[in-house]
Motif scaffolding. Structure first.
Motif, PDB file in Angstrom:
ATOM      1  N   TYR A 246       6.452  37.978 191.349  1.00  0.00           N
ATOM      2  CA  TYR A 246       7.262  38.888 191.969  1.00  0.00           C
ATOM      3  C   TYR A 246       6.748  39.637 193.108  1.00  0.00           C
ATOM      4  O   TYR A 246       7.489  39.860 194.087  1.00  0.00           O
ATOM      5  N   ASP A 247       5.639  40.172 193.194  1.00  0.00           N
ATOM      6  CA  ASP A 247       4.672  40.943 194.292  1.00  0.00           C
ATOM      7  C   ASP A 247       4.836  39.920 195.440  1.00  0.00           C
ATOM      8  O   ASP A 247       4.647  40.432 196.683  1.00  0.00           O
ATOM      9  N   GLY A 248       4.946  38.547 195.410  1.00  0.00           N
ATOM     10  CA  GLY A 248       4.574  37.990 196.612  1.00  0.00           C
ATOM     11  C   GLY A 248       5.804  37.066 197.149  1.00  0.00           C
ATOM     12  O   GLY A 248       5.836  36.446 198.073  1.00  0.00           O
ATOM     13  N   MET A 249       6.950  37.131 196.266  1.00  0.00           N
ATOM     14  CA  MET A 249       8.094  36.554 196.732  1.00  0.00           C
ATOM     15  C   MET A 249       9.049  37.187 197.853  1.00  0.00           C
ATOM     16  O   MET A 249       8.797  38.267 198.152  1.00  0.00           O
ATOM     17  N   ASP A 250       9.813  36.628 198.152  1.00  0.00           N
ATOM     18  CA  ASP A 250      10.915  37.140 199.099  1.00  0.00           C
ATOM     19  C   ASP A 250      12.225  36.817 198.564  1.00  0.00           C
ATOM     20  O   ASP A 250      12.891  35.903 198.244  1.00  0.00           O
ATOM     21  N   SER A 251      12.856  38.169 198.138  1.00  0.00           N
ATOM     22  CA  SER A 251      14.115  38.065 197.578  1.00  0.00           C
ATOM     23  C   SER A 251      15.325  37.741 198.466  1.00  0.00           C
ATOM     24  O   SER A 251      16.388  37.003 197.852  1.00  0.00           O
ATOM     25  N   ASP A 252      15.198  37.578 199.563  1.00  0.00           N
ATOM     26  CA  ASP A 252      16.178  37.226 200.491  1.00  0.00           C
ATOM     27  C   ASP A 252      16.102  35.698 200.351  1.00  0.00           C
ATOM     28  O   ASP A 252      17.261  34.872 200.383  1.00  0.00           O
ATOM     29  N   LEU A 253      15.061  34.914 200.553  1.00  0.00           N
ATOM     30  CA  LEU A 253      14.964  33.456 200.605  1.00  0.00           C
ATOM     31  C   LEU A 253      15.412  33.102 199.113  1.00  0.00           C
ATOM     32  O   LEU A 253      16.191  32.063 199.127  1.00  0.00           O
ATOM     33  N   LEU A 254      15.043  33.818 198.036  1.00  0.00           N
ATOM     34  CA  LEU A 254      15.476  33.265 196.857  1.00  0.00           C
ATOM     35  C   LEU A 254      16.978  33.331 196.497  1.00  0.00           C
ATOM     36  O   LEU A 254      17.647  32.507 195.807  1.00  0.00           O
ATOM     37  N   ASN A 255      17.661  34.564 197.149  1.00  0.00           N
ATOM     38  CA  ASN A 255      19.095  34.611 197.022  1.00  0.00           C
ATOM     39  C   ASN A 255      19.613  33.311 197.756  1.00  0.00           C
ATOM     40  O   ASN A 255      20.805  33.017 197.173  1.00  0.00           O
ATOM     41  N   ARG A 256      19.330  32.841 199.041  1.00  0.00           N
ATOM     42  CA  ARG A 256      19.733  31.970 199.744  1.00  0.00           C
ATOM     43  C   ARG A 256      19.836  30.530 198.895  1.00  0.00           C
ATOM     44  O   ARG A 256      20.602  29.731 199.165  1.00  0.00           O
TER      45      ARG A 256
END
Length: 394
Positions: A246-256
């Motif tokens: 969680y601390d290293g991910m990009d939520s915008d990329l995940l959503n796309r």
């Protein structure tokens, strides 16, 4: 005689023996030192984490080939990327390979959003590398020459008998292969990095011993996709891996990645699956007929499983002479992978299996009675087998 005197006599005797047998004493000393060294090495080896052992294994080669299963999903793609990052900064280079196609919308979105460049293979001759690493499957399959491949390492979460010549880590109770790799990075104390290229993973730019932001995002989605957003087939380790990433991910990329546009045929196949369903509560079966996109079949199974009163479902469809099978279960009485395996067990050239909650398989149509020249089972018999297997009668 006092103890001191006795001890002195023993020392004198030992000294005399040593002076009379120098070669023997020297040999014993060498053996003892060797045993001590072996003990120290064994202790260090056993104390290494699986990630350390895998990294040491892979860096013993100049070039490795990381092989995904046919038609790779996000879990397989993220796991292949993780192997590449494990050897980043070493003298070992990696090629990331897959047979089949990347067609399902979420799979294409995963590849596009993270800007990934994998190499497609058609036969075993296309594999370049001294050693082959299998991720997210434990036996190479789906292309000519696959049965001849002897992988040096296998990392997987599916049940099976495959193994690597030097390293094997199969955790069939885990929800995703990405969970295993997240644990490797965590134990190795890799730090997160925001190095990216065009919004994705720049393999050459990512610093060694780090987890690039996009890779962390990919591993997170690999876990989410294989566990239905951490609601199906999970263990505590899957949640721990997600918390770590969680601390290293990009939520915008995940959503796309998670919300791609849907192919029109997928909607059509889902509609056919629902319209042609046969329900014998709490189980359901649907034959969607001919399809051009086989990835629509498991998506139709996902949709059909959500129907009220249905706890396990099998959907089949046909493409180019092969019947594809997708099964889903949220019923503790139905291990859908074993159920599908039992259904196809005695059909020539058929294969099937999977997890308790998710399974699949394929059957050559020519081996089904009434649809080809050989003996087998009819389409109707196949449907009855499916219901029998889900009911525990097969």
């Amino acid at each position: 005689m006092t103890r001191v005197a006795a001890g002195g006599l023993q020392i004198d005797a030992a000294a005399a023996f040593a002076s009379e047998n120098p070669l023997l004493v020297a040999g014993v000393a060498v053996v003892l030192l060797a045993l001590l060294g072996a003990g120290i090495w064994l202790r260090r080896y056993l104390s290494r984490t699986p990630g350390e052992r895998l990294r040491r294994t892979l860096t013993g080669y100049d070039r490795i080939a990381v092989l995904m299963h046919p038609n790779p999903d996000p879990d397989a793609m993220a796991s292949a990327l993780a192997v590449n990052q494990l050897v980043a900064g070493t003298d070992t280079s990696a090629s990331l390979l897959y047979p089949g196609e990347i067609r399902r919308p979420e799979n294409r979105a995963f590849q596009t959003v993270l800007d990934l460049d994998f190499d497609h293979i058609e036969t075993a001759d296309d594999i370049d590398g001294e050693a082959v690493v299998l991720v997210d499957h434990n036996t190479a399959r789906g292309f000519p020459g696959a049965e001849e491949i002897e992988p040096v390492a296998v990392i997987d979460h599916h049940p099976g008998n495959g193994s690597g010549d030097e390293f094997t880590d199969i955790r069939s109770d885990y929800g995703a292969c990405a969970t295993i790799f997240a644990s490797y990075f965590n134990q190795l104390e890799f730090e997160f990095s925001d190095t990216q290229g065009n919004g994705g993973i720049d393999i050459d730019a990512a610093p060694a011993e780090t987890v690039p932001c996009a890779l962390a995002t990919g591993l997170m989605y690999g876990i989410q996709s294989d566990t239905r957003s951490l609601t199906n087939g999970c263990k505590s380790e899957d949640f721990a891996a997600a918390a770590y990433l969680y601390d290293g991910m990009d939520s915008d990329l995940l959503n796309r990645i998670a919300n791609p546009q849907v192919d029109a045929e997928v909607l059509d196949v889902k509609s056919r699956a629902i319209g042609k369903r046969e329900v014998r509560a709490p189980y359901a079966f649907s034959d969607v007929g001919e399809v051009s996109n086989t990835d629509a079949i498991p998506q139709a199974a996902d949709e059909l499983e959500t129907l009220e009163g249905v706890s396990a479902v099998v959907v089949v469809g046909e493409k180019e002479g092969t019947m594809r099978i997708a099964g889903r279960s949220r019923d503790d009485r139905v291990h859908i992978g074993r159920a599908i395996e039992a259904v196809v067990d005695d059909i020539p050239m058929a294969e099937g299996g999977g997890h308790a909650r998710m399974g699949g398989g394929k059957v050559p149509v020519e081996h089904m009675a009434g649809l080809g020249p050989s003996d087998g089972v009819s389409r109707e018999d196949f449907r009855e087998r499916v219901f029998d297997a889900m009911s525990g009668e097969l």
